[in-house]
Design a protein around this motif. Structure first.
Motif, PDB file in Angstrom:
ATOM      1  N   TYR A 294       0.863  -1.198   0.144  1.00 23.72           N
ATOM      2  CA  TYR A 294       0.064  -0.121  -0.035  1.00 23.72           C
ATOM      3  C   TYR A 294       0.617   1.073   0.138  1.00 23.72           C
ATOM      4  CZ  TYR A 294      -3.099  -3.865   1.385  1.00 23.72           C
ATOM      5  OH  TYR A 294      -3.693  -4.920   1.477  1.00 23.72           O
ATOM      6  N   GLN A 295       0.313   2.195  -0.756  1.00 23.67           N
ATOM      7  CA  GLN A 295       1.124   3.449  -0.808  1.00 23.67           C
ATOM      8  C   GLN A 295       0.195   4.413  -0.755  1.00 23.67           C
ATOM      9  OE1 GLN A 295       3.239   4.273  -4.447  1.00 23.67           O
ATOM     10  NE2 GLN A 295       4.755   5.316  -3.296  1.00 23.67           N
ATOM     11  N   GLY A 296       0.569   5.810   0.096  1.00 23.42           N
ATOM     12  CA  GLY A 296      -0.203   6.819   0.402  1.00 23.42           C
ATOM     13  C   GLY A 296      -0.934   6.575   1.655  1.00 23.42           C
ATOM     14  N   VAL A 297      -1.053   7.776   2.409  1.00 22.30           N
ATOM     15  CA  VAL A 297      -1.608   7.396   3.705  1.00 22.30           C
ATOM     16  C   VAL A 297      -3.196   7.038   3.785  1.00 22.30           C
ATOM     17  CG1 VAL A 297      -2.660   9.885   4.045  1.00 22.30           C
ATOM     18  CG2 VAL A 297      -1.782   8.799   6.327  1.00 22.30           C
ATOM     19  N   ASP A 298      -3.930   7.241   2.854  1.00 18.01           N
ATOM     20  CA  ASP A 298      -5.467   6.738   2.611  1.00 18.01           C
ATOM     21  C   ASP A 298      -5.364   5.422   2.525  1.00 18.01           C
ATOM     22  OD1 ASP A 298      -6.319   9.321   3.081  1.00 18.01           O
ATOM     23  OD2 ASP A 298      -6.611   9.742   0.902  1.00 18.01           O
ATOM     24  N   ALA A 299      -4.619   4.840   1.400  1.00 20.94           N
ATOM     25  CA  ALA A 299      -4.409   3.314   1.448  1.00 20.94           C
ATOM     26  C   ALA A 299      -3.932   2.708   2.545  1.00 20.94           C
ATOM     27  CB  ALA A 299      -3.685   2.767  -0.073  1.00 20.94           C
ATOM     28  N   VAL A 300      -2.826   3.215   2.793  1.00 15.96           N
ATOM     29  CA  VAL A 300      -2.288   2.377   4.385  1.00 15.96           C
ATOM     30  C   VAL A 300      -3.200   2.406   5.406  1.00 15.96           C
ATOM     31  CG1 VAL A 300      -0.580   2.976   6.130  1.00 15.96           C
ATOM     32  CG2 VAL A 300       0.173   3.008   3.763  1.00 15.96           C
ATOM     33  N   MET A 301      -3.987   3.523   5.538  1.00 13.28           N
ATOM     34  CA  MET A 301      -4.819   3.660   6.729  1.00 13.28           C
ATOM     35  C   MET A 301      -6.028   2.753   6.606  1.00 13.28           C
ATOM     36  SD  MET A 301      -3.354   5.291   9.084  1.00 13.28           S
ATOM     37  CE  MET A 301      -4.988   5.005  10.192  1.00 13.28           C
ATOM     38  N   ASP A 302      -6.584   2.804   5.254  1.00 10.37           N
ATOM     39  CA  ASP A 302      -7.733   1.633   5.360  1.00 10.37           C
ATOM     40  C   ASP A 302      -7.200   0.202   5.316  1.00 10.37           C
ATOM     41  OD1 ASP A 302     -10.141   0.845   3.569  1.00 10.37           O
ATOM     42  OD2 ASP A 302      -8.788  -0.101   2.516  1.00 10.37           O
ATOM     43  N   PHE A 303      -5.841  -0.087   4.957  1.00 13.88           N
ATOM     44  CA  PHE A 303      -5.359  -1.287   5.304  1.00 13.88           C
ATOM     45  C   PHE A 303      -4.992  -1.669   6.931  1.00 13.88           C
ATOM     46  CE2 PHE A 303      -1.454  -3.326   6.849  1.00 13.88           C
ATOM     47  CZ  PHE A 303      -1.799  -4.859   6.442  1.00 13.88           C
ATOM     48  N   ALA A 304      -4.567  -0.666   7.750  1.00 18.34           N
ATOM     49  CA  ALA A 304      -4.459  -0.420   8.992  1.00 18.34           C
ATOM     50  C   ALA A 304      -5.682  -0.764   9.862  1.00 18.34           C
ATOM     51  CB  ALA A 304      -3.677   0.616   9.449  1.00 18.34           C
ATOM     52  N   VAL A 305      -6.728   0.262   9.303  1.00 19.52           N
ATOM     53  CA  VAL A 305      -7.817  -0.109  10.134  1.00 19.52           C
ATOM     54  C   VAL A 305      -8.622  -1.509  10.135  1.00 19.52           C
ATOM     55  CG1 VAL A 305     -10.198   0.965  10.442  1.00 19.52           C
ATOM     56  CG2 VAL A 305      -8.193   2.498  10.125  1.00 19.52           C
ATOM     57  N   ARG A 306      -8.899  -1.788   8.844  1.00 24.23           N
ATOM     58  CA  ARG A 306      -9.465  -2.950   8.795  1.00 24.23           C
ATOM     59  C   ARG A 306      -8.560  -4.357   9.005  1.00 24.23           C
ATOM     60  NH1 ARG A 306     -11.590  -2.833   2.512  1.00 24.23           N
ATOM     61  NH2 ARG A 306     -12.813  -4.561   3.492  1.00 24.23           N
ATOM     62  N   VAL A 307      -7.381  -4.231   9.185  1.00 25.41           N
ATOM     63  CA  VAL A 307      -6.590  -5.556   9.444  1.00 25.41           C
ATOM     64  C   VAL A 307      -5.869  -5.290  10.579  1.00 25.41           C
ATOM     65  CG1 VAL A 307      -4.772  -7.190   8.606  1.00 25.41           C
ATOM     66  CG2 VAL A 307      -6.408  -6.110   7.094  1.00 25.41           C
ATOM     67  N   PRO A 308      -4.713  -4.840  10.899  1.00 31.11           N
ATOM     68  CA  PRO A 308      -4.059  -4.950  12.198  1.00 31.11           C
ATOM     69  C   PRO A 308      -4.913  -4.137  13.280  1.00 31.11           C
ATOM     70  CG  PRO A 308      -2.813  -3.351  10.771  1.00 31.11           C
ATOM     71  CD  PRO A 308      -4.012  -4.181   9.877  1.00 31.11           C
ATOM     72  N   LEU A 309      -5.565  -3.123  12.814  1.00 32.17           N
ATOM     73  CA  LEU A 309      -6.016  -2.260  14.013  1.00 32.17           C
ATOM     74  C   LEU A 309      -7.379  -3.005  14.805  1.00 32.17           C
ATOM     75  CD1 LEU A 309      -5.591   1.277  12.939  1.00 32.17           C
ATOM     76  CD2 LEU A 309      -4.167  -0.069  14.805  1.00 32.17           C
ATOM     77  N   THR A 310      -8.173  -3.752  13.790  1.00 30.68           N
ATOM     78  CA  THR A 310      -9.412  -4.243  14.318  1.00 30.68           C
ATOM     79  C   THR A 310      -9.724  -5.729  13.736  1.00 30.68           C
ATOM     80  OG1 THR A 310     -10.686  -3.574  12.040  1.00 30.68           O
ATOM     81  CG2 THR A 310     -10.533  -1.936  14.035  1.00 30.68           C
ATOM     82  N   GLY A 311      -8.908  -6.094  12.907  1.00 33.70           N
ATOM     83  CA  GLY A 311      -9.105  -7.551  12.258  1.00 33.70           C
ATOM     84  C   GLY A 311      -8.546  -8.760  12.977  1.00 33.70           C
ATOM     85  N   CYS A 312      -7.248  -8.254  13.550  1.00 29.74           N
ATOM     86  CA  CYS A 312      -6.301  -9.427  14.055  1.00 29.74           C
ATOM     87  C   CYS A 312      -6.350  -9.874  15.442  1.00 29.74           C
ATOM     88  CB  CYS A 312      -4.982  -9.010  13.732  1.00 29.74           C
ATOM     89  SG  CYS A 312      -4.632  -8.749  11.969  1.00 29.74           S
ATOM     90  N   GLY A 313      -6.888  -8.920  16.219  1.00 33.42           N
ATOM     91  CA  GLY A 313      -6.845  -9.371  17.617  1.00 33.42           C
ATOM     92  C   GLY A 313      -5.802  -8.304  18.303  1.00 33.42           C
ATOM     93  N   SER A 314      -5.525  -8.974  19.577  1.00 36.40           N
ATOM     94  CA  SER A 314      -4.495  -8.200  20.546  1.00 36.40           C
ATOM     95  C   SER A 314      -2.907  -8.352  20.316  1.00 36.40           C
ATOM     96  CB  SER A 314      -4.904  -8.486  21.964  1.00 36.40           C
ATOM     97  OG  SER A 314      -3.884  -7.918  22.784  1.00 36.40           O
TER      98      SER A 314
END
Length: 351
Positions: free
Chosen positions: A268-288
């Protein structure tokens, strides 16, 4: 990279007792041979990593090179330093290995970035991936401040990734000349070629490296950041992931930040794409998550651990190498896989 390499003159001296150990080693004394090479083992390993782009491959190459050196020690006539001779053996060993192994890649080599999070992406097992390098110990020994700076600069992710795009002879010539300080004539002897061929390889290699590396190295960037502030950035990054804090994470990133996760092919490149990934995967989709700070490729790094309910513990997940631009994170490279942790002497699990 501008000013990437601060050239070093190869050490032509021998330590006290080295001559005696050399004589014993030639008579078959393995302990004497071990003493001879021990002080050079770390820098030889780093050289193999730069050549091959993998800590595992560097382990194999160094082991094979030292075995070749041990078996061929009788042929070492002392016309050059032992260090020069060992670099010759190590370089030739790496070139031999490169003939049978794929060059190491990063996700950006495989295709364009993704604009939105790709869920349930499968690892690419048909790709030989670039790996992280544990740089603990590169500052050791009797190296000068310039040499210590150079050792870390020459293993930075951007440089090692760029080196993988060079043919073996160009890669070796560039590292031996610009990083290690050997002359073109010495390199010609080491590689069984001509000085003209070495100079041609150097010119071609430098052109590729200039195109594929940023103008400012990470060491140049990090020297302008106070150690305390650097720790704050690493802690803030770890805390944002552990707390699921999207607002906290986004404040740490540059607008053109990238995030890649080998062996996953998507990046992912650019803050929008990176944050879309971050919010949907490591921040909410993976666990603790839990994190331990470390250092890889001369760059700030965190070992990431993901909670596993069956194990009742946090399990080693990825080595996240951070690339900075000023005091902002310009790239996150998450090397996924618990196998990386042993090289960094990090535990496999956390309570």
């Amino acid at each position: 990279m501008s000013d990437l390499f601060l050239r070093r003159t190869p050490d032509a001296t021998t330590a006290d007792g080295a001559d005696a150990d050399l004589a014993r080693a030639r008579d078959g004394d393995n302990a004497a041979f071990t003493r001879l090479v021990e002080s050079l083992r770390r820098e030889l390993h780093a050289h193999c990593y730069r050549m091959l782009g993998s800590t595992h491959d560097a382990d194999d190459a160094l082991q094979e090179a030292l075995l070749r050196a041990w078996r061929g020690l009788a042929r070492f006539e002392g016309r050059s330093s032992l260090r020069s001779w060992l670099y010759t053996v190590a370089t030739r060993t790496c070139l031999d290995l490169m003939e049978t192994r794929q060059r190491r890649a990063v996700p950006v080599d495989l295709g364009p970035s993704s604009q939105h999070a790709v869920l349930d992406a499968a690892p690419r097992t048909d790709v030989a991936w670039l790996g992280p390098y544990p740089d603990a110990g590169l500052d050791g020994g009797r190296a000068s401040p310039h040499a210590r700076y150079e050792q870390r600069e020459a293993v930075e992710l951007a440089m090692v990734a760029a080196l993988q795009h060079l043919p073996g002879n160009q890669r070796a010539a560039l590292l031996l000349f610009d990083v290690l300080g050997f002359t073109a004539a010495e390199i010609a002897t080491m590689m069984n070629t001509s000085t003209t061929s070495v100079n041609s390889a150097l010119a071609r290699a430098r052109k590729v490296i200039a195109q594929r590396t940023p103008s400012r190295s990470q060491q140049q960037t990090l020297r302008k950041i106070d150690d305390g502030r650097l720790r704050e950035i690493v802690v803030a990054f770890s805390a944002a992931l552990e707390n699921g804090d999207a607002d906290g994470l986004v404040t740490l990133l540059t607008r053109d930040v990238t995030w890649s996760m080998p062996p996953l092919p998507h990046w992912y490149q650019g803050v929008d794409a990176v944050m879309d990934f971050a919010v949907r995967v490591p921040l909410t989709g993976c666990g603790s998550w839990r994190h331990l700070p470390t250092s890889a490729n001369g760059q700030p790094t965190v070992g990431c651990y993901l909670w596993n309910a069956d194990a009742g513990r946090y399990l080693a997940w990825s080595i996240n190498v951070l690339t900075l631009d000023g005091e902002k994170i310009a790239a996150i490279t998450s090397f996924i896989g618990s196998a990386h942790f042993a090289h960094f002497r990090l535990p496999d699990t956390l309570a």
